[in-house]
Design a protein around this motif. Sequence first.
Motif: not given
Lengths: 345, 345, 345, 345
Positions: A180-181, A237-239, B198, C194
């Motif tokens: 999502v980043s 997930m972030t990254r 992640e 995030s």
Amino acid sequence: MKVGILGATGYTGIELIRILSKHANAKITYLSSKHFESQLISEVYPGLSGFCDKILEGDDFKKAVAICDVIFSTLPHELTFEVGKMVIDAGKKLIDLGPAFRFDDFNFFKKWYGSNVEIEYDKYHKVYGLTELYREKVKNSQIVGNPGCYPTSVILALAPVLKNRVVVDKNIIIDSKSGVSGAGHEPKFSNLYSECNENTKPYKVAKHRHIPEIEQELSKIMEQDVKVVFTPHLVPMTRGILSTIYCNLESDITLEDVYDLYQEFYKNDYFIKILKPGKYPSTKSVAGSNFCQIGFEIDERTNTLIIISAIDNLMKGASGQAVQNMNLMFGLPENKGLDVIRIFP
Amino acid sequence: MKVGILGATGYTGIELIRILSKHANAKITYLSSKHFESQLISEVYPGLSGFCDKILEGDDFKKAVAICDVIFSTLPHELTFEVGKMVIDAGKKLIDLGPAFRFDDFNFFKKWYGSNVEIEYDKYHKVYGLTELYREKVKNSQIVGNPGCYPTSVILALAPVLKNRVVVDKNIIIDSKSGVSGAGHEPKFSNLYSECNENTKPYKVAKHRHIPEIEQELSKIMEQDVKVVFTPHLVPMTRGILSTIYCNLESDITLEDVYDLYQEFYKNDYFIKILKPGKYPSTKSVAGSNFCQIGFEIDERTNTLIIISAIDNLMKGASGQAVQNMNLMFGLPENKGLDVIRIFP
Amino acid sequence: MKVGILGATGYTGIELIRILSKHANAKITYLSSKHFESQLISEVYPGLSGFCDKILEGDDFKKAVAICDVIFSTLPHELTFEVGKMVIDAGKKLIDLGPAFRFDDFNFFKKWYGSNVEIEYDKYHKVYGLTELYREKVKNSQIVGNPGCYPTSVILALAPVLKNRVVVDKNIIIDSKSGVSGAGHEPKFSNLYSECNENTKPYKVAKHRHIPEIEQELSKIMEQDVKVVFTPHLVPMTRGILSTIYCNLESDITLEDVYDLYQEFYKNDYFIKILKPGKYPSTKSVAGSNFCQIGFEIDERTNTLIIISAIDNLMKGASGQAVQNMNLMFGLPENKGLDVIRIFP
Amino acid sequence: MKVGILGATGYTGIELIRILSKHANAKITYLSSKHFESQLISEVYPGLSGFCDKILEGDDFKKAVAICDVIFSTLPHELTFEVGKMVIDAGKKLIDLGPAFRFDDFNFFKKWYGSNVEIEYDKYHKVYGLTELYREKVKNSQIVGNPGCYPTSVILALAPVLKNRVVVDKNIIIDSKSGVSGAGHEPKFSNLYSECNENTKPYKVAKHRHIPEIEQELSKIMEQDVKVVFTPHLVPMTRGILSTIYCNLESDITLEDVYDLYQEFYKNDYFIKILKPGKYPSTKSVAGSNFCQIGFEIDERTNTLIIISAIDNLMKGASGQAVQNMNLMFGLPENKGLDVIRIFP
């Protein structure tokens, strides 16, 4: 090297600060932020305290260009074009993380980005900054159009087989999954934790603005017009970006041959990791690092080559590759300040 | 109806208990568990306390068949074949959530599942339980081979365009993303929280055992041999499958025409939700429910139809569809006990 | 019963719709939304399609009160006071999910909420809607001040031991952990995926507006002034509150005695689940349900009673309890429309 | 320095490899693994490829001690005691990440860990390796008992106020929240993704084996017997510990005074970050780094000091601190190889 970052508080901006604060040859000299002007960057992001405690300035881009040797820009393209002109005039360098300088044909850019800007695009001394493909040109350019995150994961994965015409130019299907980043730091409904968590969803299907960038580069590699189908997805997930790419094989080839071909193609590329047959990339294997993992499988039943690549979207997909390019532009080893191992678990 | 669940403590087993405990016509009468034998199910899963407090019995399948009207099995196929025989002999009913009874050709099953079992496969009175396609047969069968989670998401998405020959039979690419509950309840390294969080990763690329099931059904729909490319991925969420499917269009057709075709095809199917052009499915929109969302896009540049479907892998992809089939087998409304709205956020 | 929901598109609003759409005695008659006025609720939330397809109206609260038997409000308190007056005048009923009607002393409300509103607070025929403690009053009130999510988890956990004076009134420490949906549906930096993912953080330490509500009720239970220390935290999950509460034991008591005391106290309360010694609550054990799990441990080394409670913040912590109260106000069984099992995994 | 890691494939083991592979003064010379013996570490963890490609050896600890200058052990305590003896005899150094060497009183260890081992505990030349408190002793010890993750987060947070007797010795409540990597790399039901995701749960309430370690150190700091209440929780994230600690204030003190006291106490400690009044720690602000953030609030209504600390459990809570100690033991700057910025987002 004195570096300036215009638009320093977005995710790619603070990732640049994270990298450059520990880069032996770089000195962060100018940071700008529209939203957080006049605050300390380490107040906005306390984790930077002790590493970077500069004041966030406003939009005095002229000053930035004057006092810095190299500018990183995360600004909207209209502003970046202005900064680009200043940089050219001042004999400085610019690495743009947006789309402004990624294209060969300005009309192509204008069409996909719906822009009416009128500039003399050819007068900018620029290069598409996919380092592994344009290393020599990057060294000698004043402006780098740093690639988009999806295009980085896709072009690196396809270049060896397109160049060697192992696959046909039709039916290239690209299915990408992003953390999502990648959707940025803007507070929007669709980026809220409770909307994204436990949710996998496609967006901008067959319409994403990274398509022209991908097709421009694949066409040059193959020396003919290449069209692709591209579907980006957001996963919780972030990254990380994982791209799964499907191509029709041109002729009989074994998995081992494909492996050798990639190994050969990328033999001098520190940040490209080719996985042995039977192993597949995963986003966690590259998280926090500038590496790109590439693996593959052949589906003999359908004569299809499946290529899978994984990158950290904020590193190799943005700020990491930007610093990789900066290193080249200033005659430094390509992996200076970037030679870090992935975070796991 | 007295129901038994053999293998009740896996994720599909407890999902069956969740549904059937509130089903007006069902009475949970027998539960078995190898791992938790002799414990109360509500001790193993405290959230079931007050709803289902039965003892978990061992492997007395004969008793289960004797005292129940319908058996749900999540057992390994060798054991399921035995239970199947008992059920046929006793004139009872069986809904198997494993692969044992999903195939028309036993040799096909044996090849893909590496099995040496020798049975008279044709003597089992069975049907492939994709409810929307086999509703009438399900009503009259003694044994239902409940479909796999991926095949459910894929076959429902492709049936209308294959049946109507809107797309060609070549180059059907299926890229599926699943939550981790699909990997089951076994304690394995690869299912650990810290490994999956992640992380987005493909697995069993072009080798997954759901491929023969998908191809068997698509071939029957299209009345010709259909092969597909299928890549499953694990994404960091607990529930949900999103399948993104790419096909070459046979002829000119608009997005509105495609929408109308799906609406018509599924006009009598309560659990199928066709999304209007411009809207795409997401796993969160069906979480905890038995619905399947289907949406699409046409990439005119490449003449490709992109179909996207979303289900909850434990509901429409397993236990929900199993109960949907049970309802039909006992003359009940198809959505009895299943008419629940998705959980959001 | 005709029901109206004012402020229907926040997380508690759509949770009310989820519950009431399947409630045999309720008919959703009026929905309002400032942000999405004139759209279909099922366009904003496609998962509601087929279950609730009403138009979202604007702020004609008078109409809402006129055509509905009961109003649920998620509006700011200034507006809720207005609606409250209309409801009283019209002889209708109101369940407010905000703080407006939770307090006995209006000055107390004004102080903690920084409000200057002047109203005749005592003329509202209202009750604090913690169902298990005020069941009889709820049945006969026109207005229910539905409790906050944290107070619900805390007061239910403490009531038995305070009432029975098993613990002393000093040093009551409450450490609560909430999922991010509790922070609401507003697009803010701090709610972005995030920012929240992989992050545990405290907020409003010793300053949260749920403190006065908790202290008001605990003081009434103990019939003396009780003060508490309260620290809320955000943890990376969508739903759920876990409160861990620490009290000094007044006298010698065994864990079994404590268990018996809770069992007795809540013997007639369907939605309260007391866990046996050795078992602890978890948010996942109540997700999607209206249940509250309570467990405990005695630390003999320090003579401390540790009480742990878990609820779904959007169900028992908000919309579920609101419907529980509605059921009582209209003479229905308390668990009507709410008798669902938790979602697991 | 030649380093050996015994038990190299658990999460703390691979974190050591991540750090030491880039440490200018360290050379990884021996790696052992029971589970993955004879495989390359970079086959087990592909992300290490190019950084560390050593073979995982078995349990020849004698060889390890012989060829290495310093040994890191993540072995069970019985084995660690054996290794400790070898290290003492050979005049080498050992940093143990388990509990074996953390205690002053061997009976205390045996009681809490249920051990029957008989050794001459006093003959080991050891120190409790909480670097900030025992820096000088660490420099001169042969064996370091590296602290547990929770104790690190707790003792650092409490030391300044206990030392200065700002708080009383009673009613010290510690509520800790940990990411799941703290539960280790073992495939157990309770560590599965689908069990942990969307779940917050306490465990080993008032019984965790980190209690004796915490109390031993706090008692020494305060020079009197200190007892604490300690409740660990698992929250759905991979890395990070947040400890929220509640103490009764001894006397009137302002938040600014507390801030000054911490600043003074830790003025020479690079890895301790004291946050200004109004700011609170969060796990994401230290993720991937060796820093410990500490913040606080005073609840004047109850005269309570609330201290909050955040660390990365695998860095400052384990492997990072172990390397910090190694640096001291070999006369290197304390932050050598550890001076990295947190990963964000």
